[in-house]
Write a protein that holds these residues in place. Structure first.
Motif, PDB file in Angstrom:
ATOM      1  N   ASN A   1       2.589  -2.083   6.494  1.00  0.00           N
ATOM      2  CA  ASN A   1       3.770  -2.159   5.627  1.00  0.00           C
ATOM      3  C   ASN A   1       3.471  -1.892   4.152  1.00  0.00           C
ATOM      4  O   ASN A   1       4.309  -2.143   3.286  1.00  0.00           O
ATOM      5  CB  ASN A   1       4.472  -3.526   5.758  1.00  0.00           C
ATOM      6  N   LYS A   2       2.280  -1.392   3.860  1.00  0.00           N
ATOM      7  CA  LYS A   2       1.896  -1.084   2.472  1.00  0.00           C
ATOM      8  C   LYS A   2       1.700   0.411   2.260  1.00  0.00           C
ATOM      9  O   LYS A   2       1.898   0.911   1.165  1.00  0.00           O
ATOM     10  CB  LYS A   2       0.592  -1.810   2.106  1.00  0.00           C
ATOM     11  N   THR A   3       1.284   1.077   3.318  1.00  0.00           N
ATOM     12  CA  THR A   3       0.907   2.484   3.177  1.00  0.00           C
ATOM     13  C   THR A   3       1.732   3.362   4.116  1.00  0.00           C
ATOM     14  O   THR A   3       2.387   2.873   5.048  1.00  0.00           O
ATOM     15  CB  THR A   3      -0.588   2.691   3.480  1.00  0.00           C
ATOM     16  N   VAL A   4       1.667   4.663   3.839  1.00  0.00           N
ATOM     17  CA  VAL A   4       2.335   5.641   4.697  1.00  0.00           C
ATOM     18  C   VAL A   4       1.308   6.663   5.186  1.00  0.00           C
ATOM     19  O   VAL A   4       0.266   6.869   4.563  1.00  0.00           O
ATOM     20  CB  VAL A   4       3.476   6.362   3.955  1.00  0.00           C
ATOM     21  N   ALA A   5       1.626   7.307   6.296  1.00  0.00           N
ATOM     22  CA  ALA A   5       0.709   8.267   6.917  1.00  0.00           C
ATOM     23  C   ALA A   5       0.803   9.612   6.196  1.00  0.00           C
ATOM     24  O   ALA A   5       1.287  10.615   6.734  1.00  0.00           O
ATOM     25  CB  ALA A   5       1.035   8.425   8.400  1.00  0.00           C
TER      26      ALA A   5
ATOM     27  N   LYS B   1      -7.602   3.800   0.152  1.00  0.00           N
ATOM     28  CA  LYS B   1      -8.244   2.558  -0.288  1.00  0.00           C
ATOM     29  C   LYS B   1      -9.743   2.756  -0.507  1.00  0.00           C
ATOM     30  O   LYS B   1     -10.328   2.133  -1.400  1.00  0.00           O
ATOM     31  CB  LYS B   1      -7.988   1.423   0.715  1.00  0.00           C
ATOM     32  N   GLU B   2     -10.372   3.648   0.276  1.00  0.00           N
ATOM     33  CA  GLU B   2     -11.782   3.984   0.039  1.00  0.00           C
ATOM     34  C   GLU B   2     -11.945   4.674  -1.307  1.00  0.00           C
ATOM     35  O   GLU B   2     -12.883   4.399  -2.065  1.00  0.00           O
ATOM     36  CB  GLU B   2     -12.300   4.940   1.123  1.00  0.00           C
TER      37      GLU B   2
ATOM     38  N   GLU C   1      -6.651   0.699  -9.811  1.00  0.00           N
ATOM     39  CA  GLU C   1      -6.177  -0.365  -8.937  1.00  0.00           C
ATOM     40  C   GLU C   1      -5.396   0.251  -7.785  1.00  0.00           C
ATOM     41  O   GLU C   1      -4.866   1.359  -7.899  1.00  0.00           O
ATOM     42  CB  GLU C   1      -5.265  -1.342  -9.700  1.00  0.00           C
ATOM     43  N   PHE C   2      -5.320  -0.465  -6.673  1.00  0.00           N
ATOM     44  CA  PHE C   2      -4.518  -0.019  -5.542  1.00  0.00           C
ATOM     45  C   PHE C   2      -3.079   0.180  -6.012  1.00  0.00           C
ATOM     46  O   PHE C   2      -2.491  -0.709  -6.633  1.00  0.00           O
ATOM     47  CB  PHE C   2      -4.560  -1.046  -4.408  1.00  0.00           C
TER      48      PHE C   2
ATOM     49  N   LYS D   1       2.989   3.297  -0.088  1.00  0.00           N
ATOM     50  CA  LYS D   1       4.314   3.880   0.152  1.00  0.00           C
ATOM     51  C   LYS D   1       5.124   3.991  -1.139  1.00  0.00           C
ATOM     52  O   LYS D   1       6.003   4.859  -1.249  1.00  0.00           O
ATOM     53  CB  LYS D   1       5.078   3.065   1.196  1.00  0.00           C
ATOM     54  N   GLU D   2       4.818   3.141  -2.136  1.00  0.00           N
ATOM     55  CA  GLU D   2       5.591   3.168  -3.383  1.00  0.00           C
ATOM     56  C   GLU D   2       5.436   4.468  -4.157  1.00  0.00           C
ATOM     57  O   GLU D   2       6.295   4.802  -4.981  1.00  0.00           O
ATOM     58  CB  GLU D   2       5.190   1.991  -4.281  1.00  0.00           C
TER      59      GLU D   2
END
Length: 453
Positions: free
Chosen positions: A361-365, A297-298, A319-320, A348-349
């Motif tokens: 619930n939007k991102t993954v590690a 996101k940064e 865009e994100f 994650k998409e």
């Protein structure tokens, strides 16, 4: 009998030598003639001086480029010259004469031409440098992991799973009718695209493991970065989170490059002079920098600001959710940070099903290592450790959980957490040598419409 590498290392201690080598050049003069020889043990040639009274002179003058000769002679020191010594021949024997139309004569050859003669191109200094570096880098990678008590695991080359879910696997079959239930394995089988899933199983037994083997992608791409057969290094560490994963990636990359500096100085200097100007400086940045970590996101906000300030990307709709391109990756690590950069916590998409979902619930590690010059070099993640979540993610991505039941079930047998990464070996060698095409760092490249050797 001495090899040329040994002669270069010990020429001050030697008086007489006997060697067998291949002719790179044979130049006759009115009084003195010169053979330039190489035997493959080093990129550095030796010059042999011979005259009419040298035993075997008649054979020596006939020796064509690529012929094999045996030379007996004396070491003569030549201080102040480019080469510190030469060999004054007392006897020359022509052991095997190459044909007159040998393709690699003493002239410039294009990379495209050399790819058409991959069975001969390793005799050039360029490819001797590249493939010696490749050999040393492979050894360094094994050495790094073995010194840290990782277990080397050989994962299957024939498999039923497509770890990335991209559907770009080569089918392995004995049939012509696609009736895979009647095939050798009783089901559809593929050449592996990754050893990661199998490595995760072994990490739960040994804690730290790594694979280093061939992988295959049936991707109809003719770019300079893609090949149908390539090698991957895929470590997997149990009880390891994303932060620990980044530390291992950084240490491995730095260790490997340092090993090349220590053991392939001549080859690196040749690559710096002939393949990529500034190569050594670029690699020194990686060796000497502390890698920076930016969240995805940064990065999106940095890229948005760059566009607002007038920077032009081919893809300027930032865009994100954007799957970062090479131009974005290089901007971050070359312009913004000026050093290797980890980008973490991707949406994650745009990432694989096995990556651990973060609390938002939007991102993954997940993490990619970006390096100056090429962008992404390594991709890794912490793995999803929740059984219900990974099954749900499989369904979301159109993957039948039953086909991966053995893998998903690891979460039910005392899993806790695991992390790992994939490092494309050819991409690493391209980076270290300055080679601009993946076809030039694989001995016999496999690409669309290309199965020459």
């Amino acid at each position: 009998m001495k090899d040329i590498k040994t002669i270069h290392l010990k020429f001050k201690e030697l008086s007489e030598v006997n060697l067998i080598a291949r002719v790179r050049n044979n130049r006759q003069g009115k009084v003195v003639s010169f053979l330039v020889l190489n035997d493959g043990t080093t990129i550095n040639d030796v010059q042999v001086v011979y005259k009419e009274d040298t035993k075997g002179y008649e054979q020596a003058v006939q020796a064509r480029v690529s012929s094999i000769v045996e030379v007996k002679g004396e070491i003569v020191l030549t201080p102040g010259k480019q080469q510190e010594f030469e060999i004054k021949a007392t006897e020359i024997s022509l052991l095997d004469q190459a044909v007159e139309d040998y393709p690699l004569q003493k002239k410039e050859h294009s990379p495209e031409f050399l790819r058409e003669i991959s069975h001969l191109r390793a005799r050039t200094k360029t490819f001797q440098s590249v493939f010696r570096i490749r050999s040393l880098a492979a050894f360094a990678i094994h050495k790094f992991f073995q010194e840290q008590n990782f277990v080397y695991v050989n994962t299957p080359i024939i498999t039923e799973n497509d770890a990335e879910g991209a559907g770009e696997a080569f089918v392995v079959t004995t049939r012509e009718d696609a009736k895979y239930d009647e095939d050798f394995f009783g089901k559809k089988a593929n050449l592996t695209v990754s050893g990661q899933l199998n490595a995760e199983a072994y990490a739960q037994a040994f804690k730290n493991v790594y694979t280093f083997g061939p992988t295959f992608r049936a991707e109809n791409s003719n770019t300079s970065k893609h090949a149908a057969e390539f090698w991957m290094i895929e470590p997997e560490m149990a009880f390891c989170d994303l932060k620990d994963n980044l530390e291992i990636i950084e240490n491995l990359v730095r260790y490997t490059i340092n090993y090349i500096f220590e053991n392939a100085k001549d080859e690196l200097e040749f690559c710096n002079a002939n393949l990529e100007e500034g190569l050594i400086e670029k690699l020194n940045i990686v060796r000497n920098s502390k890698f920076v970590v930016n969240e995805y996101k940064e990065v999106i906000e940095i890229l948005k600001k760059a566009v607002a300030d007038g920077h032009v990307f081919e893809e300027s709709n930032i865009e994100f959710g954007l799957d970062l391109g090479t131009e974005h990756e290089r901007y971050i690590c070359e312009v913004v940070n000026k050093c290797p950069t980890f980008v973490t916590n991707y949406p994650k998409e745009i990432k694989a099903f096995y990556m651990k979902q973060n609390d938002d619930n939007k991102t993954v590690a997940a993490a990619d290592l970006l390096v100056p010059g090429i962008g992404e070099l390594v991709g890794g993640s912490q793995r999803e450790d929740d059984f219900d979540k990974i099954v749900s993610r499989c369904k979301e991505m159109g993957i039948d959980p039953e086909e991966l039941s053995w893998y998903n079930d690891l979460r039910n047998y005392g899993y806790y957490k695991s992390a790992g990464f994939g490092l494309g070996f050819e991409r690493l060698i391209m980076y270290i040598t300055g080679s601009s095409n993946i076809r030039d760092v694989i001995s016999f490249p496999r690409t669309p419409r290309n199965l020459l050797f």
